[in-house]
Write an enzyme that holds these catalytic residues in place. Structure first.
Site, mmCIF file in Angstrom:
data_model
loop_
_atom_site.group_PDB
_atom_site.id
_atom_site.type_symbol
_atom_site.label_atom_id
_atom_site.label_comp_id
_atom_site.label_asym_id
_atom_site.label_seq_id
_atom_site.Cartn_x
_atom_site.Cartn_y
_atom_site.Cartn_z
ATOM 1 N N LYS A 137 -22.587 21.718 19.205
ATOM 2 C CA LYS A 137 -21.022 21.570 19.329
ATOM 3 C C LYS A 137 -20.766 19.899 19.084
ATOM 4 O O LYS A 137 -19.770 19.641 18.339
ATOM 5 C CB LYS A 137 -20.329 22.121 20.129
ATOM 6 C CG LYS A 137 -18.661 21.952 20.181
ATOM 7 C CD LYS A 137 -18.307 22.676 21.303
ATOM 8 C CE LYS A 137 -16.701 22.436 21.469
ATOM 9 N NZ LYS A 137 -15.956 23.222 22.182
ATOM 10 N N HIS A 282 -43.587 46.199 -13.950
ATOM 11 C CA HIS A 282 -42.167 46.086 -13.719
ATOM 12 C C HIS A 282 -41.960 47.636 -12.721
ATOM 13 O O HIS A 282 -40.987 48.153 -13.037
ATOM 14 C CB HIS A 282 -41.469 46.473 -15.202
ATOM 15 C CG HIS A 282 -41.855 45.822 -16.221
ATOM 16 N ND1 HIS A 282 -41.350 44.125 -16.000
ATOM 17 C CD2 HIS A 282 -42.207 45.690 -17.448
ATOM 18 C CE1 HIS A 282 -41.512 43.514 -16.982
ATOM 19 N NE2 HIS A 282 -42.173 44.366 -17.975
#
Length: 520
Positions: A137, A282
Site C-alpha cells: 500500500k 487438431h
C-alpha cells in the site's frame, strides 16, 4: 538515520546474499524475527530482533510476532506527511524502507496426503500478509519483496540508482505483492471450500503465468500460458525442441487424455495396464493403438492413418524406447509426450532438433485435480473431467445376438476412444487399433461415413462406437453395408427400437452403455 530493512521469510533461499548487500553495500540496518533473525546472526550480520525493537515478546507460540504499531507504523508512514512524522516521533517509531517477507508454505502443507486440519490451519500466515499488504500500500516510499526471484532485480536496480529503489520498481513490486497475497488467500479459500464441501462458493483460483506464448490459435491472437508448477502441464519437462504453442498445448491435452485410458506411468518398465500410443491432429485422434510394447503400439497407431499423422502430436504411456524413437524419427511430428524417454531414444531424437519432447510424470497429472475448466464470454464453466472408469459389467446386450469375445474386446477398446473424439463422434476399430474416426459433424451419419470411408476394406469384421445414441437406424444400416459386425452406443433414443431391429435384421451385435460421452 540509516535506512531499515525488515526481513521475515519462510523460504530462506538467497536471504544471506540479499541481507549482506543491503547492510554492507547500502548501509541498511536489519530488523528481523524468529528463524530469519537466527539465520542472519549465524551469517555474521548485525540484526535487531523485532521483539527487542517493539518491546513486546513473541507470544502464542509464535502466532504474534510482528503485529505491532512500531512495525506497521514504520511501514505505513508517508514520508512527506507532517502529521505522520509527528506520530512517529511521539511513539519513537523508525521508518522501515524495505520489507522482505514470504509466507508460511500453506500450499505445500495441504498438498500432503496425511495433512490434518490443525496442521493446515497453523500454516495460515497472518503477520506475513499483513506486512506485505502494508508495504505494498505504501509503495510510494517502501519496497516490498515476496520471493527470492526478486532479490537480484532489486539489487541490480539499486546499484544503478545509487542505492535508491526506483519508483517504477517499487510500484511493480507492490503489484506482485498484492498478487502474492491474493494467490495465498485463494489457496486457503479453495482448500477450506473443499474441506467443508461448500456448494455455493464462488470459483476462486490464482494461477501464475508460466510463459507468454508466441501467439494464440492464430498469429493475430495474443496468448499466455498460466500453470501451477508441478501440476498438470506445469510439471512437464521439455527436453528439446521449439517453444510450445497454444495449439501444441491443446493437442497435447487431447492426446494425453486419450492415452491415459490404457494406464499411464513408468518405473523403468512398460506401464502396468497396456502399452498404448495416440496420434492427434487438431485435438482429434487420427490413430490410436495398443500393443505388446510401446514400439508396437506406436507403429500400429501411426499405421492407422499415416497421412493425417504428418505434423501430429504423439502421446505414449510408457518409456519411449530406441525402437519407438526410430519410428518417431521417420516422419514430421510437432510434439511427443511420455512419462520418460530412454537415453538411447534421447540420442536418436536429438537429430530432430525442432521436435518437442516432453516428459510428464503421473504425479504431475494427479496433482492437477479433477476439475475441467473452460471459458465462455465473461465467465467460466467448471465440470468434472470425463475420465471415469468404463464399466462393461453394466452394459446391456440389446440385440438378439450377443457380441463374440473378440467383438467384446473391440467394443470396449472403441468405447474408450470415442469419448475423446469431438461430437458427433464415431470410431471404427479392430484388434486394439483405430481404423477410422469421424469427428465434429453436424449429424451422426455424416461422422459415420467419414469413419467408415477412412477404414475402407478394413471395416469388414470391425466394430463401431458412437458417443451418443442413434436417432435413426441409418447409421446401423450404413455400418452393416461396410462390413461392421457390432456396434456400441449409449442408447436412450425414442427410436432405439428401430436401430435394434436393424441390427437383428442384419446380424449385428449391439451393446448399450447407458452413458453418453459428448465432447464439445
Amino acid at each position: 538515520m540509516a535506512p531499515v530493512a525488515l526481513l521475515s521469510v519462510s523460504d530462506k533461499s538467497g536471504l544471506l546474499p540479499l541481507a549482506e548487500a543491503l547492510h554492507r553495500i547500502h548501509g541498511y540496518q536489519l530488523l528481523s524475527s524468529g528463524g530469519t533473525a537466527k539465520v542472519l546472526e549465524q551469517g555474521g550480520l548485525p540484526v535487531t530482533r523485532v521483539s527487542e525493537y517493539t518491546g513486546a515478546p513473541e507470544i502464542l507460540g509464535g502466532r504474534v510476532k510482528t503485529l505491532h504499531p512500531r512495525v506497521h507504523g514504520g511501514i505505513l508512514a508517508k514520508r512527506g506527511d507532517a502529521a505522520h512524522q509527528n506520530d512517529l516521533e511521539q511513539q519513537n517509531i523508525n521508518l522501515i524502507d524495505v520489507v522482505v517477507v514470504n509466507l508460511y508454505p500453506f500450499r505445500e502443507t495441504v498438498a500432503k496426503a496425511d495433512v490434518t486440519w490443525d496442521q493446515a490451519i497453523e500454516n495460515i500466515d497472518i503477520g506475513g500478509p499483513t506486512m506485505v499488504r502494508s508495504a505494498a500500500k505504501n509503495h510510494a516510499d517502501v519496497a516490498v519483496l515476496t520471493s527470492p526471484d526478486q532479490y537480484d532485480r532489486l539489487l541490480e536496480a539499486m546499484a544503478q540508482a545509487g542505492g535508491e529503489v526506483p519508483a517504477a520498481l517499487r510500484r511493480q513490486l507492490a503489484l506482485e505483492a498484492f498478487q502474492h497475497t491474493a494467490a495465498y488467500d485463494t489457496a486457503i479459500s479453495r482448500w477450506m471450500d473443499q474441506a467443508v464441501a461448500a456448494d455455493a462458493s464462488p470459483w476462486l483460483e490464482a494461477v501464475p503465468l508460466r510463459q507468454t506464448l508466441r501467439y494464440g490459435e492464430n498469429p493475430h491472437q495474443k496468448a499466455r500460458w498460466y500453470s501451477h508448477a508441478q501440476q498438470g502441464w506445469g510439471g512437464a519437462v521439455q527436453l528439446q525442441g521449439k517453444e510450445l504453442s497454444t495449439n501444441n498445448l491443446l493437442d497435447l491435452e487431447a492426446a494425453l487424455a486419450m492415452v491415459r485410458e490404457f494406464g499411464y506411468g513408468s518405473d523403468g518398465a512398460e506401464p502396468a495396464v497396456q502399452p498404448a500410443a495416440v496420434v492427434v491432429k487438431h485435438t482429434n485422434p487420427c490413430g490410436v493403438a495398443i500393443g505388446s510394447d510401446v514400439s508396437t503400439a506406436l507403429t500400429r497407431a501411426l499405421d492407422a492413418d499415416r497421412v493425417s499423422a504428418f505434423g501430429g502430436i504423439v502421446a505414449i504411456n510408457g518409456v519411449v524406447s530406441a525402437a519407438a524413437a526410430g519410428e518417431l524419427k521417420s516422419l514430421f511430428l510437432e510434439c511427443v509426450v511420455a512419462p520418460s524417454f530412454s537415453p538411447e531414444a534421447r540420442e536418436i531424437l536429438a537429430a530432430k532438433a525442432n521436435l518437442r519432447l516432453l516428459e510428464l510424470q503421473p504425479a504431475a497429472i494427479d496433482a492437477a485435480g479433477p476439475d475441467h475448466v473452460r471459458s465462455i464470454l465473461g465467465g467460466l464453466l467448471v465440470q468434472d473431467l470425463d475420465d471415469q472408469a468404463i464399466t462393461p459389467s453394466e452394459w446391456t446386450v440389446a440385440s438378439q445376438r450377443p457380441p463374440s469375445s473378440q467383438e467384446q474386446q473391440d467394443l470396449e477398446f472403441a468405447w474408450r476412444l470415442v469419448r475423446h473424439v469431438r461430437s458427433n463422434a464415431i470410431v471404427v476399430a479392430s484388434k486394439g487399433q483405430s481404423l477410422g474416426i469421424g469427428a465434429g459433424q453436424m449429424n451422426r451419419v455424416g461422422s459415420a461415413r467419414l469413419a467408415l470411408d477412412a477404414a475402407g476394406d478394413q471395416a469388414t469384421g470391425a466394430v463401431l462406437a458412437s458417443d451418443g445414441f442413434f436417432p435413426f437406424d441409418d447409421t446401423v444400416r450404413l455400418a452393416a453395408s461396410h462390413g461392421i459386425t457390432a456396434v456400441i452406443h449409449p442408447g436412450g433414443s425414442l427410436r432405439d427400437a428401430d436401430s435394434i431391429k436393424a441390427c437383428d435384421e442384419l446380424g449385428l451385435a449391439m451393446l448399450l452403455t447407458g452413458r453418453r460421452h459428448f465432447l464439445h
